[in-house]
Design a protein around this motif. Structure first.
Motif, short mmCIF file in Angstrom:
data_model
loop_
_atom_site.label_atom_id
_atom_site.label_comp_id
_atom_site.label_asym_id
_atom_site.label_seq_id
_atom_site.Cartn_x
_atom_site.Cartn_y
_atom_site.Cartn_z
N THR A 119 -48.88 -6.39 -34.02
CA THR A 119 -48.47 -7.17 -35.18
C THR A 119 -47.01 -7.56 -35.10
O THR A 119 -46.63 -8.72 -35.35
CB THR A 119 -48.74 -6.39 -36.48
OG1 THR A 119 -50.13 -6.06 -36.56
CG2 THR A 119 -48.35 -7.20 -37.70
N ILE A 136 -45.25 -11.44 -34.50
CA ILE A 136 -44.24 -12.02 -35.38
C ILE A 136 -43.01 -12.47 -34.59
O ILE A 136 -42.52 -13.60 -34.76
CB ILE A 136 -43.84 -11.01 -36.47
CG1 ILE A 136 -45.04 -10.74 -37.40
CG2 ILE A 136 -42.65 -11.52 -37.28
CD1 ILE A 136 -44.80 -9.65 -38.41
N TRP A 186 -46.17 -19.64 -38.61
CA TRP A 186 -46.76 -18.93 -39.74
C TRP A 186 -48.02 -19.62 -40.25
O TRP A 186 -48.81 -19.01 -40.96
CB TRP A 186 -45.74 -18.83 -40.87
CG TRP A 186 -44.73 -17.75 -40.62
CD1 TRP A 186 -43.50 -17.88 -40.08
CD2 TRP A 186 -44.91 -16.35 -40.86
NE1 TRP A 186 -42.88 -16.66 -39.97
CE2 TRP A 186 -43.72 -15.71 -40.46
CE3 TRP A 186 -45.95 -15.58 -41.39
CZ2 TRP A 186 -43.55 -14.33 -40.56
CZ3 TRP A 186 -45.77 -14.21 -41.50
CH2 TRP A 186 -44.59 -13.60 -41.09
N ILE A 212 -50.45 -17.31 -38.26
CA ILE A 212 -50.49 -15.87 -38.49
C ILE A 212 -50.59 -15.49 -39.97
O ILE A 212 -51.14 -14.44 -40.29
CB ILE A 212 -49.26 -15.17 -37.85
CG1 ILE A 212 -47.95 -15.66 -38.46
CG2 ILE A 212 -49.27 -15.39 -36.36
CD1 ILE A 212 -46.74 -14.93 -37.90
#
Length: 393
Positions: A183, A187, A193, A196
């Motif tokens: 995770t 990022i 974004w 994700i």
């Protein structure tokens, strides 16, 4: 123009001092954990031995340059996968891989002891992930939605192989560590974004739904292989006193030990509350009882300084591969600390994750020292250039 510093100036002395403090805290806590009479052997010599071995691992790891790790990334990653697969392939009857508590997670080596490959695979996994992300960005200089989906697919592929082998053991706690590392790297990899955020929201929704079903729809989950002990783990976490005779006992004794320490604690070896396996996963309860809120807070602050220092190193690095390595290690250690302290204080379910650098255990300690050795390496071999700027790199 490159500025070459002397080796003594490039060595990370503050990080070494933090590790020394952890070693001292570990020895003191383990010594106190042995006062309740549940152990017949002294674990302190072994922990000191593992710290010495870990220091040698750091020295060897620091000697190699980041580019060497980058070139050998798939060999390192593949070696870890081979060891995990070997645990699963070898028959249970062999003394080399005799199951412990229903899990095939250790190699039992004569004259050495038990070695858990998953503890080292965490670092091998980070190296493989760092190379995957770095090579992708080198190939796709122009970032698009399609290239981000492709990178996400590569990350998932690298993740699924070790994660699947670990869950076969089974080892949920270590599996959660791999999820946390993945995770964090998703990022920092720069994936948009738009991709994700829906994934994270969907995952959170699924997790919340499963928790609700575990509380109110157990019969439905049982159809998909969930066992009664899975539900008891959750119930004993939310309401341990209703399960005080079995699943909830460990958490209750941990809470009693930490609470009885109050503000200043009972002093070194002043323990009165019996906590099973207090020298390993529940070492924080020993610290809380001996040294109280003040001592426990100081230990948490020391972890904060460790994570802050590694974050500072990461931000100073210009090499993307080194940056991803350090980011993965920060995520790994942060999750370990958060989960371990959380499970001893009822903030999180009990998963059997040790407290980094303090809990007793050769594999855990050496695995963490290997990871820290990479941070030492990235800092030691980092090159500083006169008149350089972020735009120049």
């Amino acid at each position: 123009m490159k500025i070459d510093k002397k080796p003594v100036d490039r060595f990370d002395w503050p990080l070494a001092f933090i590790l020394l403090l952890f070693a001292v805290i570990s020895i003191i806590a383990i010594a106190s954990a042995q006062t309740t009479g549940q152990y017949t052997i002294n674990f302190i010599p072994s922990q000191i031995q593992w710290y010495v071995v870990g220091s040698i691992i750091i020295a060897i790891t620091m000697y190699l340059e980041p580019e060497q790790y980058k070139k050998a990334a798939w060999i390192i990653y593949g070696g870890g996968i081979f060891l995990l697969a070997l645990l699963y392939i070898l028959p249970d009857g062999m003394s080399l891989v005799a199951p412990r508590n229903g899990a095939k997670s250790w190699f039992h080596l004569p004259g050495i002891g038990s070695i858990q490959p998953a503890e080292f695979m965490k670092t091998f996994f980070i190296i493989g992930m760092a190379r995957t992300i770095t090579k992708h960005h080198e190939r796709y200089l122009e970032k698009t939605l399609q290239s981000d989906f492709l990178l996400l697919g590569k990350i998932v592929a690298v993740f699924l192989i070790p994660f699947s082998l670990i869950m076969l053991q089974p080892d949920l706690g270590t599996g959660l560590v791999f999820i946390a590392i993945t995770t964090a790297l998703i990022i920092v990899a720069g994936i948009t974004w738009r991709i994700i955020l829906p994934i994270f929201i969907g995952t959170a929704f699924i997790g919340a739904t499963l928790l609700w079903m575990a509380l109110y729809a157990q019969e439905f989950l049982a159809k998909f292989g969930f066992k009664p002990y899975h539900f008891e783990r959750i119930y004993s976490w939310l309401d341990p006193y209703s399960y005080a005779s079995n699943e909830g006992l460990h958490l209750i004794t941990s809470l009693n030990a930490i609470g009885s320490g109050e503000i200043f604690g009972k002093g070194f070896k002043g323990r009165e509350v019996y906590v099973a396996e207090s020298h390993t996963d529940f070492i924080f309860s020993v610290i809380g009882e001996d040294w109280g809120f003040i001592g426990a807070s100081l230990v948490i602050c020391l972890y904060f300084f460790l994570i802050y220092h590694m974050t500072k190193i990461t931000l100073e690095l210009k090499d993307p591969f080194s940056t991803y390595i350090c980011a993965g290690i920060i995520a790994m250690i942060t999750f370990h600390v958060f989960e371990n302290i959380g499970m001893t204080t009822q903030l999180l379910p009990i998963t059997g994750i040790p407290l980094p650098f303090i809990s007793y255990g050769g594999s855990s300690l050496m695995g963490n020292m290997l990871a820290i050795g990479l941070v030492f390496s990235m800092k030691f071999h980092h090159r500083t250039y006169m008149f350089s700027s972020d735009d120049d790199e």
